[in-house]
Design a protein around this motif. Structure first.
Motif: not given
Length: 129
Positions: A74-79, A99-101
């Motif tokens: 799971i990526s909760a990093l900057p896009y 989370l996209g972005g």
């Protein structure tokens, strides 16, 4: 099943907390390179099963190693990390969600869907906050 979450900021620690409370994951790793953020996340998650670890998303070999036992990344990093992480997850046969972005990066990730399907992996880009 095991989960690896990258990014221990507000979203990453909230995801880790929810997985601790509401999932059947055996192991939940929350990776963060910044020591101050890791310390804050450890405080927030202090009575949970979540292991907060030093992990730098720039260091692909570290991510590779942690995904040996990971079922989902799971990526909760900057896009800007998400496309590279999606490719890595496919390579490691690990499911991936972010989370996209950024629409351009989301389109790049969607272009990986057939490759993911071939490897029996699910990629969920742009899941939002």
């Amino acid at each position: 099943m095991n989960a690896v979450i990258l990014g221990a900021g507000m979203m990453g620690r909230a995801i880790a907390n929810d997985l601790d409370q509401f999932s059947g994951f055996e192991e939940i790793l929350l990776g963060e390179k910044d020591n101050t953020t890791r310390t804050s996340a450890k405080q927030f998650l202090r009575d949970t099963r979540v292991k907060v670890i030093a992990l730098d998303a720039e260091k692909t070999q570290e991510i590779h190693r942690r995904l040996q036992n990971g079922d989902v990344l799971i990526s909760a990093l900057p896009y800007q990390y998400n496309y590279r992480l999606a490719r890595l997850a496919i390579q490691k046969k690990t499911h991936f969600i972010d989370l996209g972005g950024n629409n351009t990066i989301v389109d790049q990730e969607r272009a990986l869907f057939s490759q993911a399907k071939h490897h029996n992996v699910t990629i969920i880009p742009d899941s939002g906050l």
